[in-house]
Design an enzyme around this catalytic site. Sequence first.
Site, mmCIF file in Angstrom:
data_model
loop_
_atom_site.group_PDB
_atom_site.id
_atom_site.type_symbol
_atom_site.label_atom_id
_atom_site.label_comp_id
_atom_site.label_asym_id
_atom_site.label_seq_id
_atom_site.Cartn_x
_atom_site.Cartn_y
_atom_site.Cartn_z
ATOM 1 C CD1 TRP A 49 -0.201 -1.521 3.161
ATOM 2 C CD2 TRP A 49 0.689 0.527 3.276
ATOM 3 N NE1 TRP A 49 0.598 -1.475 4.285
ATOM 4 C CE2 TRP A 49 1.153 -0.229 4.370
ATOM 5 C CE3 TRP A 49 1.109 1.849 3.146
ATOM 6 C CZ2 TRP A 49 2.031 0.293 5.321
ATOM 7 C CZ3 TRP A 49 1.989 2.377 4.089
ATOM 8 C CH2 TRP A 49 2.437 1.594 5.168
ATOM 9 C CB ALA A 91 -2.093 -3.482 0.221
ATOM 10 C CB SER A 92 -6.782 -5.857 2.189
ATOM 11 O OG SER A 92 -6.590 -7.174 1.710
ATOM 12 C CB SER A 133 6.139 -7.888 5.361
ATOM 13 O OG SER A 133 5.353 -9.050 5.099
ATOM 14 C CD GLU A 186 11.252 -3.159 -2.599
ATOM 15 O OE1 GLU A 186 11.458 -3.210 -1.359
ATOM 16 O OE2 GLU A 186 10.469 -2.377 -3.124
ATOM 17 C CG LEU A 187 11.328 -9.289 0.606
ATOM 18 C CD1 LEU A 187 11.835 -10.548 1.292
ATOM 19 C CD2 LEU A 187 9.847 -9.394 0.299
ATOM 20 C CB CYS A 202 11.338 -0.570 1.166
ATOM 21 S SG CYS A 202 9.840 -1.523 1.475
#
Length: 461
Positions: free
Chosen positions: A136, A162-163, A213, A234-235, A268
């Site tokens: 998000w 994303a919700s 995540s 990509e975390l 990030c």
Amino acid sequence: MPIATVNPATGETLKTYEAMGEEEIERRLQLAEATFRTYRTTSFEERSALLRRAADLLDEDNESVARVMTTEMGKPLKQARAEAAKCAKAMRWYADRAASLLADEEPDAADVRDSGASRVVVRYRPLGPVLAVMPWNFPLWQVVRFAAPALMAGNVGLLKHASNVPETALYLEDLFHRAGFTEGCFQTLLIGSGAVDEILRDDRVKAATLTGSEPAGRAVASTAGEMIKKTVLELGGSDPYVVMPSADLDRAVRVAVTARVQNNGQSCIAAKRFIVHTDVYDAFAERFTEGMKALRVGDPMEEETDVGPLATEQGRSDLEELVDDAVRAGAEVLCGGERPEGPGWYYPPTVLSGIDREMRIHREEAFGPVATLYRAADLAEAVLIANDTPFGLSSNVWTRDEAEAEEFARDLEAGGVFINGMTASHPALPFGGVKRSGYGRELSGHGIREFCNITTVWQVA
């Protein structure tokens, strides 16, 4: 998490959505597979025209889609407008360059003869439907930087967004449809995270990309590994921002504030750990703290707002826990550090000093406007502190010493080293990390080739 638009500035639920059922998911998978069979044969010229049209429409929609993003996840409106403009730029970049990036390649003639062939060609062919699991925090940009190269390569996309950003997700599907892409080229799946595993196991889905995540990345990578499917991850990131004595300190401080609080600190690649040489530590800490204090926190729809609310209530709670843990262990709060009263999920720009290795905030990503300060005796200690993290997404170094710059570029464990500037993503630059920040690359020629079948065509006359 329910699929819903919840305004983080007020906590008000504005709209909820029902998750797609099995029949609708199956219909969309069938459509993706069928569309790919024909879309894969379209020319680069046809794809480019469609993507340029999408870019034009996005520019026309800039204000309205920016307001949707700000409403759903709280970024300042001026930053949302910039995000939409950046997406249009990336679409045009790939529309203009995909043909050359994916052009056939011919090995050296001597190597061709040595292989026993009269002709060898290496071709980049699309894989098929690609599942994108997206976050998000940059709800438009994260998707476009996957979708633009994937569509130009001849793939089709399935988006699980994303919700908490369903309206942005549905906008993207509508955008590509209005641009003229066949319905099955890009589809939004309104589903919860629990439905991802089964979709990824479906043979019609050929690959997956995830930004999010570390636990989400582990789950997708595990299933994809079991099914032997290509993934790009990509975390998280806990990027270092190193300041050496030769740096332009005024500029380093000014950029540091922006680098920490961009997107309300929920990026990030935001600088999070500020590692400053002892000779300039005190001056940097004082000016940086003053800069963080001066930021205007407020309604993200107001033009003068610098920092809006965090996107979710849980995200604010997680950030508070990291700060409180550090303070209990002896960290000093130079500014911020306390939740404000009133509605919305706001958290003030915060600076902590006196960080040690036992604190959670040293090991974990602080996803919000919280900066940690470290004092380094020399370059070697700065590198040690910078690399003392499970993450390795990007990094920032401030020095006017060329030898120092080269040493940092050689020794920092990260997918990017930005010298005398803030980490940023650009269509022409490969983007991604190492260690627990993921693998694979997005953007540039590297990104468009990630979801291609690199095919060797060997021929004897």
